[in-house]
Design an enzyme around this catalytic site. Sequence first.
Site, mmCIF file in Angstrom:
data_model
loop_
_atom_site.group_PDB
_atom_site.id
_atom_site.type_symbol
_atom_site.label_atom_id
_atom_site.label_comp_id
_atom_site.label_asym_id
_atom_site.label_seq_id
_atom_site.Cartn_x
_atom_site.Cartn_y
_atom_site.Cartn_z
ATOM 1 N N TYR A 109 -14.122 35.248 9.219
ATOM 2 C CA TYR A 109 -13.496 34.462 9.551
ATOM 3 C C TYR A 109 -12.971 33.627 8.058
ATOM 4 C CZ TYR A 109 -11.138 30.258 12.271
ATOM 5 O OH TYR A 109 -10.271 29.302 12.674
ATOM 6 N N LYS A 182 -10.041 36.147 14.575
ATOM 7 C CA LYS A 182 -9.977 35.063 15.708
ATOM 8 C C LYS A 182 -10.725 35.593 17.120
ATOM 9 C CE LYS A 182 -7.911 31.195 14.307
ATOM 10 N NZ LYS A 182 -8.442 29.798 14.565
ATOM 11 N N GLU A 253 -0.912 31.911 16.615
ATOM 12 C CA GLU A 253 -1.845 31.836 15.373
ATOM 13 C C GLU A 253 -1.040 31.866 14.125
ATOM 14 O OE1 GLU A 253 -5.143 30.921 13.131
ATOM 15 O OE2 GLU A 253 -5.130 30.900 15.214
ATOM 16 N N ALA A 310 1.398 15.554 6.453
ATOM 17 C CA ALA A 310 1.853 15.318 8.050
ATOM 18 C C ALA A 310 2.818 16.696 8.386
ATOM 19 C CB ALA A 310 2.487 14.021 8.284
ATOM 20 N N THR A 312 2.453 20.910 10.290
ATOM 21 C CA THR A 312 2.113 21.429 11.442
ATOM 22 C C THR A 312 0.627 20.834 11.823
ATOM 23 O OG1 THR A 312 2.936 23.319 10.943
ATOM 24 C CG2 THR A 312 1.219 23.524 12.652
ATOM 25 N N ALA A 313 -0.387 20.909 11.257
ATOM 26 C CA ALA A 313 -1.684 20.575 11.523
ATOM 27 C C ALA A 313 -1.732 18.865 11.466
ATOM 28 C CB ALA A 313 -2.604 21.056 10.232
ATOM 29 N N ASN A 467 -14.541 22.666 11.381
ATOM 30 C CA ASN A 467 -14.059 24.106 11.549
ATOM 31 C C ASN A 467 -13.571 24.484 13.093
ATOM 32 O OD1 ASN A 467 -14.115 27.233 11.860
ATOM 33 N ND2 ASN A 467 -15.536 27.234 10.357
ATOM 34 N N ASN A 468 -12.386 25.020 13.123
ATOM 35 C CA ASN A 468 -11.709 25.271 14.659
ATOM 36 C C ASN A 468 -12.561 25.789 15.497
ATOM 37 O OD1 ASN A 468 -9.622 23.852 13.018
ATOM 38 N ND2 ASN A 468 -8.050 25.187 13.812
#
Length: 583
Positions: A109, A182, A253, A310, A312-313, A467-468
Site C-alpha cells: 500500500y 486497496k 478511489e 482544504a 478533497t481530503a 493511515n486510512n
Amino acid sequence: MPRQFQFRTVDGVETVQIAVRGRQVLARPMLNFGPGYTLDERAALGLRGLLPPAVNTLTEQVRRVYQQFRGQPDDLSRYVFLNQLQDLNEILYYRLVADHLEEMLPIIYTPTVGEAIQKFSSTFDRPRGIYLSIDDAAGMDEALAAHGQGPEDVDLVVVTDSEGILGIGDQGVGGIRIAVGKLAVYTTAAGIHPLRGIPVVLDVGTDNLDLLNDPGYLGARHARVRGERYDAFVAQFADAVRRHFPHALLHWEDFGADNAHRILAAYRDEQCSFNDDIQGTAAVVAAAALAAVRAKGERLADQRIVVHGAGTAGVGVADLMRDIMVQEGLSEKEAESRFWGLGSRGLLHTGAPMRAFQERYARPVEEVSGWDGAGRYDLAEVVRQVRPTVLVGTSAQPGSFTEAIVRDMAAGCDRPVIMPLSNPTSRSEAVPADLLRWTDGRALIATGSPFAPVEQGGTTFEIAQANNALVFPGIGLGAVAVRATRVTDRMIAAAAQAVAERTSAGRLGAPVLPSMRQLRAVSAAVAIRVAEAAVEEGVATRELEHPLQDIHELMWQPVYPTVEVVDHIDEPSARTTEPGREA
C-alpha cells in the site's frame, strides 16, 4: 462455462471444491498450495510428479518466503516479489502479509505502491482487475462479465480513474495498482475474501505528458476526457455495477478533487458507495482528533481548527468533524464557524475564488479585512490571528508548518493537536521530532507517513500514523455484513468513534491512534459500529443477531481450506466465495 472450483464456508469451516486436475490446479493462485498439498490430495488431484516430494505446512512456507522477501534489495523489489507471490499462491501471500503486517503494509500500500504505479507500463506481470476504456464504452458489460463473477459473488468493487493517485497525480491506466492494493488491505485487515472483490480502472485518457510520450504506455493515448462524455461513462459504470453486482459496495478511489466530490454526491444516495479519499481520510483524522481532545479532557466542539490544504481530503475532514460537533450539541452553522480552511490561494473567504465544495467554510471577508496579508492571508497570518488548537495539514507543501508557526500555535494552547498528513514523507508539512522540540513535548501528533518514536525531555513519544487502513476496511466489512443500501455520514462517524476508543492517548507519549499491529482487531471493532449505525439509520437489509461473533465469522483467515476433490461443481447451497468459472 461450468464452475471449475468453489470456496464455501459452512459453520465457520472453509472448504474448496476442485473440479480441475494437474497443472490446471497449480495455474490458479487460489488453488496453488504448492507443497502444502498432502500426498493423498496430490494423488486425487493429478499432482503426482508436479511437486517436490516434501509436504510443507503453511507456517513452513511462510518462513521460506519471508527469507526471500528480506533478501530483496529495496522496497520496489519487495513490492514486485510480493506481487509475484500473489500471482503464484494467493493464500500464502495473505498469510505472509498478515504475519508481518506492520513491515509489509507500506510495501503493498502507500508509499511503495506509488512508485509501482509510476512504473506500471515498464514492467510485465499478470494483469489483475478490469480495465474499462472510455473508447470502448459499449464493451463495458462484456468486460465485467468476463471476470467470471455472478451477482451473488462480489462484495466489493474498488474503482479509480487515476487522476489523483496518492501525492503523484495523474497516472493513467497504471492506477489499477492502487485498486489492487486497496483490496489487499481489505482482505488482510478486514477479512474480505480475496475472491469477492474486484479492482477496476476507468481509463479516460491521461494529461500526464510523460505517459503520453512513452512508447510503452499501456493506456488510452489521448488527453483526459472531461465534461458530459466523462459523466456519461461514470454513470454507465455505476449502473453496470448495480446490475452485475447488486450487493457490492462501490469504493471510489483517487479521483481528482472536483470529480471526487461530484461523483460521491451523485451516487451516495443511489447505491452503496464510499470515497476513501474524502470519507476514509476524514474518519481516521477525526479519530485522531477525538482521541487527542479527549486526552486533554475537552470536546471536539471546543476546538478552533485550521485546515491547511482544504481540497478533497481537507474538506472531507472538516465535514466529518463538523458532523461530530453537531452530535456534541452545536448547530451546523456554529460547527462550521470552528474551521478556517486554506486552499491554494490562501484563506477561504467570501469573495475569493474557490470550488463549490469549499464554500461552506469561507470566512466572512469582514472578519479578516483587518488582518495582514493583502487579501491572501497565508498560514502564518491565520495561525497568528486564530490561535488554533488543532492544525491539520493536507497541503502536500513540505515544511509548511514552520517553527515560527508552531511556536505561535503552542503559545495559545497547552496541548496543541498537530497533524501533518501529506504523503509521502518528503511532502510532510513537518516532522514529529521538530514539532515536539518546538512545543517542549506538549504536542499531540498524528502524521500521514510512518515515523519512528521520538525521545523528548526524557519521554519516548510514539507517533500515530493517520493511515486510512485503520478505517476503510472496517467500513467496508460493516457495510457488507448488513448489506447496506448506502453508506451514511453516521456510519462514517461511527467508524471514527470506534477507532478513537481504542487508544490510550491520555498517557504521555502514547499515540493518538492504534498501532498498525492492531489493524485486524481495529477493523473488526469498526465493522461492528458501522453495522450497528447502518441498522439505526435504516439502510441495513439484514441485521446481525450477535454482532461480535457474526463479524468475526465473516472475516476470512489466510489458511489452506479443507480440500474436496469433485468431478463437477453443483450450484452453491451455502455462501459461496468464488464462482470458479473459466472466462
